[in-house]
Design an enzyme around this catalytic site. Structure first.
Site, PDB file in Angstrom:
ATOM      1  N   CYS A  66       0.830  -1.207   0.000  1.00  0.00           N
ATOM      2  CA  CYS A  66       0.000   0.000   0.000  1.00  0.00           C
ATOM      3  C   CYS A  66       0.867   1.261   0.000  1.00  0.00           C
ATOM      4  CB  CYS A  66      -0.981  -0.042   1.168  1.00  0.00           C
ATOM      5  SG  CYS A  66      -2.394   1.061   0.954  1.00  0.00           S
ATOM      6  N   HIS A 107      -3.620  -5.540   1.402  1.00  0.00           N
ATOM      7  CA  HIS A 107      -3.320  -5.814   2.807  1.00  0.00           C
ATOM      8  C   HIS A 107      -3.797  -7.225   3.176  1.00  0.00           C
ATOM      9  CE1 HIS A 107      -2.098  -1.786   4.051  1.00  0.00           C
ATOM     10  NE2 HIS A 107      -3.117  -1.290   3.380  1.00  0.00           N
TER      11      HIS A 107
END
Length: 487
Positions: A333, A430
């Site tokens: 991310c 994630h």
């Protein structure tokens, strides 16, 4: 609607164990045959979870939902504050971005947020035999009482009895419990129906005189002294302060620079539990060690600010040296965004509009925008040819030549990039290390075997926690207290 049984667990301070306590109580009462819903009116954390209905809540509430064996919902945590700087936070309301406010501005908006909190509580309450509510911080913070929606302000608005939790491990538990009683208004102190002492090391019987001292000074009965629960490190951590808990010394060394606004750090929990993995957290002022196999750049709530923080520690120089030695780098991310050549923020999503140079280890560019992705995902790791599951929770779009070598196929789109050398990669997904098959394939690339069934480990810890609370806490009395509201 008839009021349902409910109880609110408040604490004498932050990190006294409220989140874990609520998760364990949820599992214990589910095993007693009740339908349980967790609820936290206001949370502050950059460790967020994507819900089954497509929004964001605090990671602790996702764990509590798991304890209750139910799907997650945005209504379990209607107000989530995600710190972006020392004096400002992004505000998530009922799972969606509400705006960014400075601390002084948030104080003026709290009253308007209560309506959303009460709407969400009604949603949760309608599905439950029992609602277990978690407070935030401490009700003794009377300077924050005006417009409060996190502790007594909510308890009064919803008419919910309170149990106060104190942490004996940090010391001063008698003073913190009695002191809380003394600073509360009389009606607020009466709303507290009992207390519990958490994290006791040793024989709880040794604290009998301490329990009596608190009971005499507050007129609150004790629900028990709970010994230290050693398997708490098998549960996802909510606080970045817990990042160094329960490490092993294994053959593969994975190093994580602890950036200032680290987010979704429960990505690291499965690696932390692996016996064959050494997971090292590099703190500010320390150097990235030269013997690392992988440097993992984690998520961040503020990519541009944390990129500057990263460089200020000299970690960029360490990282370039790591790659020259043939070491691998993985960015997740915000960490993925940092690895590119450019990060642009034309609309000022993270601060002043502008553009900054990235670390340049991936030939990609990221443009931040206001379109936030919050979705659960399943797919396939293209590099290792294995299934993967996780979630996306980010702003921005990343494009460039290295995206022609994507890391993941998520069905609706491919995600991530791999450098031409194959040493550097990144993606937005994630939770990928929570996939046993993916983690096993990842570690197999370094010649070691995975020995962990992560999901079974977490489930086992929740059941053990429920057993622990059944043994050391008066849950029958707690159920009686919860029913006060429905009488």
């Amino acid at each position: 609607m008839t009021k349902k049984p409910a109880v609110m667990i408040q604490g004498t301070g932050s990190n006294v164990g409220k989140s874990v306590l609520v998760a364990g109580l949820a599992r214990a009462f589910v095993r007693r045959g009740l339908s349980v819903q967790p609820f936290k009116p206001q949370n502050m954390s950059n460790n967020a979870a994507v819900t089954d209905d497509g929004g964001e809540i605090g990671r602790a509430q996702a764990l509590q939902a798991r304890g209750a064996k139910i799907a997650t919902s945005v209504h379990m945590n209607p107000v989530l504050l995600k710190p972006e700087s020392d004096c400002g936070s992004q505000i998530i309301v009922q799972g969606k971005r509400f705006g960014t406010l400075k601390a002084s501005e948030f104080g003026r908006h709290k009253n308007s947020l209560l309506q959303y909190v009460m709407e969400s509580f009604a949603q949760v309450e309608s599905k439950a035999d029992l609602v277990i509510v978690e407070g935030a911080g401490s009700p003794a913070e009377i300077n924050l009482r005006s417009g409060d929606i996190a502790n007594m302000g909510f308890a009064e608005a919803a008419d919910i009895p309170v149990v106060l939790c104190g942490d004996i491990d940090r010391g001063g538990v008698i003073a913190s419990l009695v002191g809380t009683h003394n600073v509360l208004l009389e009606d607020e102190a009466k709303r507290i129906k009992a207390f519990v002492v958490n994290k006791f090391r040793g024989d709880p019987l040794l604290f009998e005189s301490g329990v009596k001292a608190v009971e005499e000074r507050t007129q609150w009965p004790s629900l028990g002294v709970i010994p230290w629960f050693h398997r708490a490190t098998d549960l996802p951590a909510e606080d970045a302060l817990d990042l160094d808990a329960g490490q092993h010394k294994g053959a593969v060394k994975i190093v994580v620079p602890v950036i200032s606004r680290i987010a979704n750090f429960d990505d690291l929990d499965p690696l932390r539990m692996e016996e064959n993995v050494t997971l090292d957290f590099v703190l500010p002022g320390e150097v990235i060690p030269g013997d690392a196999d992988v440097v993992l750049l984690p998520g961040t709530k503020s990519t541009i600010a944390d990129l500057a923080f990263f460089r200020a520690q000299g970690w960029d120089i360490d990282l370039y040296a790591h790659v020259r030695r043939g070491g691998q780098v993985l960015g997740i991310c915000g960490g993925y965004q940092m690895l590119g050549k450019v990060i642009s923020d034309p609309d000022g999503i993270e601060g002043a509009p502008g553009e900054v140079e990235g670390l340049g280890l991936l030939d990609v560019k990221t443009k931040l925008n206001s379109d936030k992705q919050t979705t659960l995902k399943t797919g396939r790791d293209l590099l290792r040819d294995t299934d993967v599951t996780g979630y996306e929770i980010h702003v921005g779009r990343t494009q460039g030549p290295d995206c022609a070598r994507p890391l993941l196929d998520l069905g609706s789109h491919v995600d991530g990039a791999i450098s031409e050398s194959g040493l550097v990669s990144g993606c937005y997904l994630h939770g990928l290390f929570g996939s046993d098959t993916y983690r096993a394939a990842f570690l197999n690339g370094f010649g070691v075997a995975s020995k962990l069934n992560y999901e079974a480990r977490v489930e086992g810890a929740l059941d053990a926690l429920a057993d622990h609370l059944e043994e050391h806490m008066d849950l029958d009395k707690l159920w009686e207290i919860a029913q006060i509201r429905s009488l």
